[in-house]
Each structure stands twice: as C-alpha cells, then as structure tokens.
Design a protein around this motif. Structure first.
Motif, PDB file in Angstrom:
ATOM      1  N   LEU A   1       0.875   2.283  -8.878  1.00 49.17           N
ATOM      2  CA  LEU A   1       1.512   3.588  -8.776  1.00 49.17           C
ATOM      3  C   LEU A   1       2.541   3.754  -9.899  1.00 49.17           C
ATOM      4  CD1 LEU A   1       1.649   3.665  -4.916  1.00 49.17           C
ATOM      5  CD2 LEU A   1       0.297   5.178  -6.384  1.00 49.17           C
ATOM      6  N   PRO A   2       2.888   4.992 -10.234  1.00 53.24           N
ATOM      7  CA  PRO A   2       3.737   5.253 -11.404  1.00 53.24           C
ATOM      8  C   PRO A   2       5.081   4.527 -11.358  1.00 53.24           C
ATOM      9  CG  PRO A   2       2.759   7.295 -10.609  1.00 53.24           C
ATOM     10  CD  PRO A   2       2.436   6.249  -9.592  1.00 53.24           C
ATOM     11  N   GLY A   3       5.402   3.871 -12.480  1.00 59.46           N
ATOM     12  CA  GLY A   3       6.689   3.215 -12.634  1.00 59.46           C
ATOM     13  C   GLY A   3       6.809   1.851 -12.005  1.00 59.46           C
TER      14      GLY A   3
ATOM     15  N   PRO B   1      10.527  10.504  -5.803  1.00 58.46           N
ATOM     16  CA  PRO B   1       9.152  11.005  -5.808  1.00 58.46           C
ATOM     17  C   PRO B   1       8.175   9.960  -6.321  1.00 58.46           C
ATOM     18  CG  PRO B   1      10.425  12.001  -7.590  1.00 58.46           C
ATOM     19  CD  PRO B   1      11.396  11.249  -6.740  1.00 58.46           C
ATOM     20  N   THR B   2       8.608   9.201  -7.329  1.00 59.20           N
ATOM     21  CA  THR B   2       7.875   8.046  -7.869  1.00 59.20           C
ATOM     22  C   THR B   2       8.932   7.047  -8.328  1.00 59.20           C
ATOM     23  OG1 THR B   2       7.855   8.683 -10.210  1.00 59.20           O
ATOM     24  CG2 THR B   2       6.104   9.617  -8.798  1.00 59.20           C
ATOM     25  N   PHE B   3       8.490   5.908  -8.851  1.00 57.27           N
ATOM     26  CA  PHE B   3       9.421   4.921  -9.386  1.00 57.27           C
ATOM     27  C   PHE B   3       9.524   4.984 -10.909  1.00 57.27           C
ATOM     28  CE2 PHE B   3       8.806   2.119  -5.442  1.00 57.27           C
ATOM     29  CZ  PHE B   3       9.965   2.607  -4.865  1.00 57.27           C
ATOM     30  N   GLU B   4       9.219   6.146 -11.476  1.00 56.94           N
ATOM     31  CA  GLU B   4       9.233   6.254 -12.931  1.00 56.94           C
ATOM     32  C   GLU B   4      10.638   6.204 -13.527  1.00 56.94           C
ATOM     33  OE1 GLU B   4       5.590   8.855 -14.358  1.00 56.94           O
ATOM     34  OE2 GLU B   4       6.459   9.712 -12.529  1.00 56.94           O
TER      35      GLU B   4
ATOM     36  N   ASP C   1       0.829  -1.205   0.000  1.00 56.83           N
ATOM     37  CA  ASP C   1       0.000   0.000   0.000  1.00 56.83           C
ATOM     38  C   ASP C   1       0.864   1.255   0.000  1.00 56.83           C
ATOM     39  OD1 ASP C   1      -2.894  -1.023   0.427  1.00 56.83           O
ATOM     40  OD2 ASP C   1      -1.712  -2.113   1.915  1.00 56.83           O
ATOM     41  N   GLY C   2       0.637   2.135  -0.978  1.00 53.03           N
ATOM     42  CA  GLY C   2       1.402   3.362  -1.067  1.00 53.03           C
ATOM     43  C   GLY C   2       2.727   3.206  -1.773  1.00 53.03           C
ATOM     44  N   THR C   3       3.145   1.959  -2.015  1.00 55.62           N
ATOM     45  CA  THR C   3       4.415   1.678  -2.680  1.00 55.62           C
ATOM     46  C   THR C   3       4.176   1.042  -4.049  1.00 55.62           C
ATOM     47  OG1 THR C   3       5.540   1.359  -0.551  1.00 55.62           O
ATOM     48  CG2 THR C   3       6.612   0.441  -2.500  1.00 55.62           C
ATOM     49  N   ILE C   4       3.465  -0.080  -4.053  1.00 53.83           N
ATOM     50  CA  ILE C   4       3.109  -0.748  -5.312  1.00 53.83           C
ATOM     51  C   ILE C   4       1.794  -0.215  -5.855  1.00 53.83           C
ATOM     52  CG2 ILE C   4       2.355  -2.945  -6.323  1.00 53.83           C
ATOM     53  CD1 ILE C   4       4.435  -4.357  -4.637  1.00 53.83           C
ATOM     54  N   LEU C   5       0.832  -0.002  -4.960  1.00 52.53           N
ATOM     55  CA  LEU C   5      -0.505   0.346  -5.421  1.00 52.53           C
ATOM     56  C   LEU C   5      -1.214   1.258  -4.433  1.00 52.53           C
ATOM     57  CD1 LEU C   5      -2.601  -1.484  -3.510  1.00 52.53           C
ATOM     58  CD2 LEU C   5      -1.774  -3.310  -4.958  1.00 52.53           C
ATOM     59  N   ASN C   6      -2.299   1.824  -4.922  1.00 50.30           N
ATOM     60  CA  ASN C   6      -3.242   2.569  -4.089  1.00 50.30           C
ATOM     61  C   ASN C   6      -4.572   1.838  -4.192  1.00 50.30           C
ATOM     62  OD1 ASN C   6      -5.370   4.455  -3.376  1.00 50.30           O
ATOM     63  ND2 ASN C   6      -3.826   6.058  -3.392  1.00 50.30           N
TER      64      ASN C   6
ATOM     65  N   ILE D   1      14.914   1.902   0.696  1.00 52.33           N
ATOM     66  CA  ILE D   1      14.656   2.812  -0.412  1.00 52.33           C
ATOM     67  C   ILE D   1      13.242   3.360  -0.244  1.00 52.33           C
ATOM     68  CG2 ILE D   1      14.482   3.078  -2.914  1.00 52.33           C
ATOM     69  CD1 ILE D   1      17.291   2.356  -2.051  1.00 52.33           C
ATOM     70  N   GLY D   2      13.095   4.680  -0.215  1.00 55.72           N
ATOM     71  CA  GLY D   2      11.792   5.290  -0.008  1.00 55.72           C
ATOM     72  C   GLY D   2      11.189   5.837  -1.282  1.00 55.72           C
TER      73      GLY D   2
END
Length: 230
Positions: free
Chosen positions: A94-96, A216-219, A9-14, A194-195
């Motif tokens: 979530l992105p990326g 900011p994202t994993f893009e 939650d909040g890392t892979i998906l919302n 890694i955050g």
C-alpha cells in the motif's frame, strides 16, 4: 523507546482476496461443501475467529470446533501458498508503506513489530509475496497465538521486553492498523493507535474507534512519525 506494531492486511498490503479465497477453500474442503460457506466480514478478525464464524455460518456447529480450527488453519496455509505461488492474486504494498517501514526500522528508539490476525505462516507468505522480509520485524503477535485480538498486544509486549530492556506499556506501544479492532485492541495496555484508511473502513470510522491519529495513506512519512512519537 517505542514498540511499533503493524497490522498486515489493509495496512501494509492488499492481497487481492488471496486470504479469503484460501480460507473459503479450506473450510469448503474440510466440511465437504459443494460451494463456499456464507459470506462473513473478515476485517479486524483473527484467522481462527474467521474459521469459527465460517463454520457457524455454514451450520456446522456439531463439530469439535477447536480441533477443526486447527486442521482448517493448516489447510488454509497450504491453499494460500498455492494461490500466491500461482500468481492467482496480485499482492501489492500500500502507498508509503515501504518508506515508513524503512524509517521506523532505522530508528534506534524503535522496535518494529507485527500485530495481526493472520496465523504466523500466513503472515509470512503474504509479506513474502509483497516483497517484505518477515524477519525484519523483531516482534510479532499473531492469530496463531490467540483467537481473541485483544489478547495479542500483551503477547507482543512480553516478546518485546528482551529487545527493550523492560515490558512496554502505555504509549510506549503504538498499534498501526486499518480497522476499528486495531484501534481498540490495545486499550487495556494504554497503547496508542494510529489508523490508516487504506482498508475497508473510513478515516471517520477509525477516528470514532479512538485512533490517536488517522491518515488517508502512509505517503506522508514525516507526519506519521510525528504522530507515533508526538
């Protein structure tokens, strides 16, 4: 070889509040409350910890909490499954994330895993709703394994040993997440954290908690991989 452990939650998906809705319904049903229990913060906590804190917030301290947590956990999964099946919540990656998971999974020097406060059945349901195959994660440690998040990295390391030929330690373990708890839970093992600021905490919050790197994202897939293996 690295063990790369992703939070969900909040890392892979919302999950668009699906978990919160389901656990509130389960606690409300079990305690026969006319309304949701008082609000608490969920971020970085295990499902059993959340249920315990919701009981305490509702003033239900007289119950056998260990037995109640087990029962409510089962009800939570059933409520979550119904909510996701009814498309009541828009679960989104979530992105990326998709590209990053593919890149890690493709590497011969990586074991892709999960480290999440979700109980295992809840984790499976959320990932499935986001179009992510649960079984691609070769290792996992979950809220159903232990209510204390700091107990999860050693469990994951032990489960990774057959895949890695040894029990990983130090920066052979990389924990990827969006909360300060993700950044700190592996300290006893010397794990690297890694955050990603796609949850409710800022990049500054994650850096202050000791993140090795924050995004900011994993893009930017290459930058994230460089931080993991750098």
């Amino acid at each position: 070889m690295k063990l790369i452990l992703f939070d969900i939650d909040g890392t892979i998906l919302n999950s668009d509040g699906a978990g919160r809705t389901a656990v509130h319904a389960a606690v409300r049903e079990y305690l026969q409350l006319p309304h949701d229990p008082p609000a608490i913060r969920f971020d970085g906590k295990t499902d059993p910890q959340i249920i315990r804190e919701l009981f305490e917030a509702a003033g239900a301290n007289g119950h056998d909490l260990d037995a109640a947590i087990t029962e409510v956990g089962g009800r939570y999964v059933r409520h979550l499954e119904r909510a996701l099946a009814a498309d009541a919540h828009e679960v989104r990656l979530l992105p990326g994330v998709s590209t990053l998971l593919d890149a890690v999974e493709a590497r011969a020097d990586a074991v892709l895993g999960l480290l999440t406060g979700n109980v295992v059945d809840g984790a499976r349901l959320k990932l499935q709703a986001a179009g992510i195959t649960f079984d691609r994660f070769r290792v996992g440690a979950f809220g159903s394994d232990h209510a204390d998040r700091t107990a999860l990295p050693p469990i994951a390391a032990e489960r990774a040993a057959p895949h890695m030929g040894r029990r990983p330690h130090g920066d052979d373990i990389v924990i990827v997440g969006d909360t300060p708890a993700d950044m700190t839970c592996g300290r006893a093992l010397g794990a690297r954290a890694i955050g990603v600021a796609t949850g409710r905490y800022s990049a500054a919050d994650l850096a202050a908690a000791g993140a090795w790197a924050v995004f900011p994202t994993f893009e930017d897939t290459h930058a994230v991989l460089d931080a993991v293996w750098g």
